[in-house]
Design a protein around this motif. Structure first.
Motif, short mmCIF file in Angstrom:
data_model
loop_
_atom_site.label_atom_id
_atom_site.label_comp_id
_atom_site.label_asym_id
_atom_site.label_seq_id
_atom_site.Cartn_x
_atom_site.Cartn_y
_atom_site.Cartn_z
N LYS A 25 -38.32 44.65 11.24
CA LYS A 25 -38.19 45.91 10.69
C LYS A 25 -36.97 45.95 9.88
O LYS A 25 -36.17 45.30 9.76
N ALA A 26 -36.83 47.19 9.41
CA ALA A 26 -35.69 47.61 8.67
C ALA A 26 -34.41 47.49 9.37
O ALA A 26 -34.46 47.91 10.29
N GLY A 27 -33.48 46.97 8.66
CA GLY A 27 -32.31 46.77 9.45
C GLY A 27 -32.18 45.16 10.20
O GLY A 27 -31.04 45.07 10.64
N ASP A 28 -33.02 44.88 10.32
CA ASP A 28 -33.03 43.49 11.02
C ASP A 28 -32.15 42.52 10.34
O ASP A 28 -32.70 42.18 9.19
N SER A 29 -31.31 41.62 11.09
CA SER A 29 -30.58 40.49 10.37
C SER A 29 -31.46 39.19 10.32
O SER A 29 -32.08 39.04 11.49
N ARG A 30 -31.66 38.52 9.06
CA ARG A 30 -32.59 37.56 8.98
C ARG A 30 -32.22 36.23 8.63
O ARG A 30 -32.94 35.37 8.16
N PHE A 31 -30.84 35.88 8.80
CA PHE A 31 -30.38 34.59 8.39
C PHE A 31 -29.43 33.90 9.27
O PHE A 31 -29.00 34.71 10.10
N ALA A 32 -29.24 32.71 9.07
CA ALA A 32 -28.31 31.98 10.08
C ALA A 32 -27.29 31.28 9.01
O ALA A 32 -27.81 30.74 8.06
N VAL A 33 -26.17 31.04 9.43
CA VAL A 33 -25.04 30.42 8.86
C VAL A 33 -24.92 28.99 9.51
O VAL A 33 -24.67 28.99 10.63
N VAL A 34 -24.98 27.73 8.89
CA VAL A 34 -25.30 26.61 9.66
C VAL A 34 -23.92 25.78 9.09
O VAL A 34 -24.13 25.58 7.68
N VAL A 35 -23.26 25.06 9.79
CA VAL A 35 -22.13 24.18 9.32
C VAL A 35 -22.34 22.59 10.07
O VAL A 35 -22.82 22.56 11.04
N GLU A 36 -22.03 21.83 9.33
CA GLU A 36 -22.29 20.28 9.98
C GLU A 36 -21.09 19.62 9.78
O GLU A 36 -20.19 19.58 8.84
N ALA A 37 -20.91 18.66 10.72
CA ALA A 37 -19.76 17.67 10.59
C ALA A 37 -20.44 16.31 11.60
O ALA A 37 -20.97 16.73 12.93
N SER A 38 -20.31 15.34 11.08
CA SER A 38 -20.81 14.10 11.66
C SER A 38 -22.11 14.32 12.43
O SER A 38 -22.38 13.77 13.62
N GLU A 39 -23.03 14.71 11.76
CA GLU A 39 -24.47 15.08 12.07
C GLU A 39 -24.55 16.00 13.22
O GLU A 39 -25.67 15.77 13.77
N VAL A 40 -23.68 16.77 13.51
CA VAL A 40 -23.88 17.84 14.51
C VAL A 40 -23.79 19.14 13.90
O VAL A 40 -22.94 19.39 12.82
N ASN A 41 -24.66 20.03 14.18
CA ASN A 41 -24.61 21.32 13.56
C ASN A 41 -23.99 22.49 14.56
O ASN A 41 -24.29 22.38 15.70
N GLY A 42 -23.22 23.43 13.97
CA GLY A 42 -23.07 24.56 14.51
C GLY A 42 -23.42 25.91 13.61
O GLY A 42 -23.58 25.80 12.46
N VAL A 43 -24.02 26.71 14.50
CA VAL A 43 -24.77 27.87 13.90
C VAL A 43 -24.26 29.27 14.57
O VAL A 43 -24.22 29.47 15.69
N PHE A 44 -24.28 30.10 13.71
CA PHE A 44 -24.12 31.17 13.99
C PHE A 44 -25.21 32.43 13.30
O PHE A 44 -25.67 32.48 12.19
#
Length: 349
Positions: A25-44
Motif C-alpha cells: 500500500k502507499a507508504g509501505d517500506s519495500r527494501f532491505a539493507v544486507v551486509v556480508e562478512a565471512s559468508e554471514v549476512n546481516g540485514v535490516f
C-alpha cells in the motif's frame, strides 16, 4: 569467526518480495539493507526507497572492508562520506546500514544485539501504544481507544491536529476518559506557537502526559521560547533532530517531558547510544519512536535506566513486520527481547 577479525565484504540493497511481504500500500517500506562478512549476512528491513537508494549508490561502497565490530569508526566514515548532506535522509540511510551491521555483528558473535550493548540486558521491554491515524471525533473512536488501552500498554498516544483549540482539548479529555488514564498527544508538527499557547492552559496533567512535536521544526530558540511562555505544558520532541549537539542543547534548555527520537532516523544504534546518554545526563525520560521498533527494543533492553516504554504503532508496525519471519508483539504491555543472534528476526525473501 571472531567478529573482531571480520570485515564487511559486501553491501547491497534488496527489494522485498511482495508475494510474501505485501500486498503493498502507499507508504509501505519495500527494501532491505544486507551486509556480508565471512559468508554471514546481516540485514535490516523494511527500509524506504530513498534511504535504501542512498545506501546502494554511496554509503555501501564506503563501508566495504571496514571492521564489523568498529561501529563508531564506521559511523564516522559514513557521516564523512555524506558531508553537509548528513542530516535528514542522510542520517536515515546511515541508520539503516548501521542497524544491518549490528545485526551482522550479533550473528557472528552468536549474541543478540542487546547483549553486545550490555552485559545484562532486560529480558522484557515496556511499550506504549500509538494510533495516530485514528480520528478521535469519529463515532467508533471510543471503542477503539478503550480496546487499545485495555491491552495493558504503559499508556496510549493519539493524534490531534486541524481543529480549534477548544475542540482539541475536548477530544483529549474524551480520549483520557475512554483510556481510563492520561494520554500522550501527538501534534505532528501542526499546531504552531500560537495554537500551542492557546491550548496549553486548558490541558491538565491528569488528561495529557505530553504534547509531542507541537512545532513544525525542532528548533532550540522556538522551543526555549515556548518552554518559557507555556509554563506547565508538558512537551515531547526528538524524532525531527539530526545531530546530538542539537539534542543536548534542546534537552538542557527545554527539559521536555519526554525525548522521543528514532533509533534509525538519528543515525542508527551506534549514534542512539550517545543520544540516550545525553538525555540520561539531564534526567529527561526517553521513549523511543516506534518507526524503528526492533532496534528500539534492543536499545531499551540494553539501557533500561535510560529508556522507558518504547512506542508500538498498533496499525503500522504489524504491516512492517510482514517483511519478517515471526512477529514481535506486545503482551501485557511488554515485548520479550528476541533471544536469537543479531536483531533476532529473519527477513522474508
Amino acid at each position: 569467526m571472531d567478529p573482531a577479525d571480520a570485515v564487511i565484504d559486501r553491501v547491497q540493497v534488496e527489494r522485498l518480495d511482495e508475494s510474501v511481504a505485501g500486498p503493498w500500500k502507499a507508504g509501505d517500506s519495500r527494501f532491505a539493507v544486507v551486509v556480508e562478512a565471512s559468508e554471514v549476512n546481516g540485514v535490516f528491513a523494511p527500509v524506504d526507497e530513498l534511504p535504501a537508494a542512498l545506501v546502494a549508490t554511496r554509503l555501501g561502497q564506503s563501508a566495504l572492508r571496514h571492521p564489523v565490530a568498529d561501529h563508531t569508526g564506521l559511523l564516522r566514515r559514513l557521516l564523512a562520506e555524506l558531508g553537509p548532506q548528513a542530516a535528514g535522509l542522510g542520517r536515515w540511510a546511515v541508520g539503516a546500514l548501521d542497524c544491518a551491521v549490528w545485526d551482522l555483528h550479533g550473528r557472528l558473535a552468536d549474541l543478540p544485539v542487546a547483549a553486545l550493548l550490555s552485559d545484562r540486558p532486560a529480558p522484557r521491554v515496556p511499550v506504549y501504544a500509538s494510533w495516530l491515524s485514528l480520528d478521535l471525533a469519529a463515532e467508533s473512536a471510543a471503542e477503539s481507544v478503550k480496546a487499545t488501552a485495555g491491552d495493558g500498554f504503559a499508556f496510549t498516544k493519539w493524534a490531534l491536529r486541524g481543529a480549534e483549540a477548544a475542540e482539541m482539548v475536548l477530544l483529549a479529555e474524551r480520549a483520557a476518559k475512554w483510556a481510563g488514564d492520561s494520554v500522550a498527544v501527538d501534534a505532528l508538527g501542526a499546531w504552531g506557537h500560537l495554537r500551542t499557547m492557546e491550548v496549553a492552559p486548558l490541558l491538565t496533567p491528569e488528561t495529557v502526559r505530553w504534547v509531542e512535536d507541537p512545532l513544525a521544526r525542532t528548533d532550540r530558540t522556538a522551543y526555549t521560547h515556548l518552554h518559557e511562555q507555556a509554563k506547565g505544558l508538558r512537551i515531547a520532541f526528538g524524532e525531527r533532530l539530526s545531530h546530538v549537539e542539537d539534542a543536548r542543547a534542546l534537552l538542557e534548555h527545554c527539559r521536555p517531558e519526554a525525548f522521543t527520537f528514532d533509533a534509525v532516523w538519528c543515525g542508527g544504534i551506534t549514534e542512539a547510544r550517545g543520544w540516550l546518554g545525553a538525555a540520561h545526563d539531564v534526567g529527561v525520560p526517553v521513549h523511543l519512536h516506534g518507526r524503528a521498533f526492533l532496534p528500539a527494543v534492543h536499545l531499551a533492553a540494553a539501557f533500561p535506566d535510560a529508556a522507558g516504554a518504547v512506542e508500538y504503532q498498533v496499525v503500522w508496525e504489524p504491516r512492517r513486520q510482514r517483511a519478517l519471519c515471526g512477529t514481535l508483539q506486545p503482551d501485557g504491555g511488554h515485548v520479550a527481547l528476541p533471544d536469537r543472534p543479531g536483531l533476532g528476526m529473519e527477513v522474508r525473501r
